[in-house]
Write a protein that holds these residues in place. Sequence first.
Motif, PDB file in Angstrom:
ATOM      1  N   VAL A  54      42.459  44.082  40.486  1.00  0.00           N
ATOM      2  CA  VAL A  54      42.925  42.500  40.647  1.00  0.00           C
ATOM      3  C   VAL A  54      42.035  41.775  39.769  1.00  0.00           C
ATOM      4  CG1 VAL A  54      42.672  40.819  42.683  1.00  0.00           C
ATOM      5  CG2 VAL A  54      43.771  43.086  43.076  1.00  0.00           C
ATOM      6  N   VAL A  55      40.831  42.186  39.715  1.00  0.00           N
ATOM      7  CA  VAL A  55      39.773  41.293  39.029  1.00  0.00           C
ATOM      8  C   VAL A  55      40.138  41.088  37.590  1.00  0.00           C
ATOM      9  CG1 VAL A  55      37.470  41.203  38.065  1.00  0.00           C
ATOM     10  CG2 VAL A  55      37.920  41.634  40.516  1.00  0.00           C
ATOM     11  N   GLU A  56      40.499  42.322  36.962  1.00  0.00           N
ATOM     12  CA  GLU A  56      41.137  42.301  35.567  1.00  0.00           C
ATOM     13  C   GLU A  56      42.274  41.438  35.359  1.00  0.00           C
ATOM     14  OE1 GLU A  56      41.584  46.615  34.959  1.00  0.00           O
ATOM     15  OE2 GLU A  56      39.611  46.789  34.497  1.00  0.00           O
ATOM     16  N   ARG A  57      43.254  41.655  36.397  1.00  0.00           N
ATOM     17  CA  ARG A  57      44.534  40.491  36.348  1.00  0.00           C
ATOM     18  C   ARG A  57      44.030  39.174  36.329  1.00  0.00           C
ATOM     19  NH1 ARG A  57      45.318  45.047  35.682  1.00  0.00           N
ATOM     20  NH2 ARG A  57      44.608  44.414  33.843  1.00  0.00           N
ATOM     21  N   GLU A  98      32.094  48.420  33.428  1.00  0.00           N
ATOM     22  CA  GLU A  98      31.392  49.353  34.508  1.00  0.00           C
ATOM     23  C   GLU A  98      30.450  48.566  35.340  1.00  0.00           C
ATOM     24  OE1 GLU A  98      31.948  52.534  34.921  1.00  0.00           O
ATOM     25  OE2 GLU A  98      33.590  52.018  33.600  1.00  0.00           O
ATOM     26  N   GLU A  99      29.898  47.281  34.989  1.00  0.00           N
ATOM     27  CA  GLU A  99      29.135  46.613  36.099  1.00  0.00           C
ATOM     28  C   GLU A  99      29.966  45.925  37.184  1.00  0.00           C
ATOM     29  OE1 GLU A  99      25.956  44.165  34.679  1.00  0.00           O
ATOM     30  OE2 GLU A  99      26.080  45.052  32.710  1.00  0.00           O
ATOM     31  N   GLN A 100      31.165  45.751  36.752  1.00  0.00           N
ATOM     32  CA  GLN A 100      32.089  45.186  37.790  1.00  0.00           C
ATOM     33  C   GLN A 100      32.389  46.144  38.601  1.00  0.00           C
ATOM     34  OE1 GLN A 100      35.808  43.743  35.757  1.00  0.00           O
ATOM     35  NE2 GLN A 100      34.893  41.780  35.014  1.00  0.00           N
ATOM     36  N   ILE A 159      35.143  38.841  44.428  1.00  0.00           N
ATOM     37  CA  ILE A 159      35.913  38.624  43.403  1.00  0.00           C
ATOM     38  C   ILE A 159      36.040  37.401  42.677  1.00  0.00           C
ATOM     39  CG2 ILE A 159      38.503  38.758  43.108  1.00  0.00           C
ATOM     40  CD1 ILE A 159      38.748  40.501  45.196  1.00  0.00           C
ATOM     41  N   GLU A 160      35.337  36.396  43.351  1.00  0.00           N
ATOM     42  CA  GLU A 160      35.524  35.102  42.774  1.00  0.00           C
ATOM     43  C   GLU A 160      34.210  34.903  41.914  1.00  0.00           C
ATOM     44  OE1 GLU A 160      35.788  32.058  45.572  1.00  0.00           O
ATOM     45  OE2 GLU A 160      38.068  31.893  45.250  1.00  0.00           O
ATOM     46  N   GLY A 161      33.219  35.577  42.508  1.00  0.00           N
ATOM     47  CA  GLY A 161      31.854  35.808  41.593  1.00  0.00           C
ATOM     48  C   GLY A 161      32.045  36.591  40.494  1.00  0.00           C
ATOM     49  N   LEU A 162      32.700  37.345  40.448  1.00  0.00           N
ATOM     50  CA  LEU A 162      33.069  38.289  39.120  1.00  0.00           C
ATOM     51  C   LEU A 162      33.954  37.623  38.100  1.00  0.00           C
ATOM     52  CD1 LEU A 162      33.643  41.850  40.610  1.00  0.00           C
ATOM     53  CD2 LEU A 162      31.866  41.425  39.172  1.00  0.00           C
ATOM     54  N   HIS A 168      43.982  35.451  33.563  1.00  0.00           N
ATOM     55  CA  HIS A 168      44.471  34.023  33.699  1.00  0.00           C
ATOM     56  C   HIS A 168      43.327  33.143  34.162  1.00  0.00           C
ATOM     57  CE1 HIS A 168      48.431  35.762  33.420  1.00  0.00           C
ATOM     58  NE2 HIS A 168      48.109  36.504  34.528  1.00  0.00           N
ATOM     59  N   SER A 169      42.210  33.512  33.550  1.00  0.00           N
ATOM     60  CA  SER A 169      41.012  32.879  34.093  1.00  0.00           C
ATOM     61  C   SER A 169      41.195  31.180  33.771  1.00  0.00           C
ATOM     62  CB  SER A 169      39.758  33.372  33.193  1.00  0.00           C
ATOM     63  OG  SER A 169      39.951  33.087  31.847  1.00  0.00           O
TER      64      SER A 169
END
Length: 178
Positions: free
Chosen positions: A90-93, A165-167, A154-157, A97-98
């Motif tokens: 989810v974070v990557e998707r 790897e840190e994510q 998720i919003e913080g990331l 679209h940042s």
Amino acid sequence: MPRNRRPRDREEKSAEIVEAAAALFAEVGFEKASMAAVARGAGVTTTTIYWYFQDKEALLVAVLDHLLVGMLEGLQAQVADSWTDRLLWVVERLQEHSKLVTAVHALSATSATVATWHSAFHELTDALLAAEIRDAGVDAAQVPAMARLGVFTIEGLLMHPLPREEQRAVLELLSVVR
């Protein structure tokens, strides 16, 4: 008399406009994208876009809905993966679209259309996270706070990008809390 072009279904034309807008918004961002550029990308006139969408914010919401449907379908395909892997997906998707994520947060303060969408998006994500957390056996009284913690993580990331790897390490800590 024969027609030069086949009649276009309203939904098909709307989808073409949304696809063109999604590509342009991802490339240059919402603010820098003009309706004229969206029209060129969709092969229509600017006036045509306004037959389908009230304004640029309404087009943004249509793009967001389109992307959300795709993300939810993709997330379903991840069902066999661990919770951490699904959250990382989810974070990557969302990172892809940042520019749209940033636009939504900025516009929510000034656009009722975008603010309404954003609120509904958070209700949906809170509900999805809460269901996962409940299914993991977390005490019902803790589920809302845990879901909120998931959203904040998720919003913080998204706002503070880290190497993958840190994510993963951050999301694994969230899994432990769960």
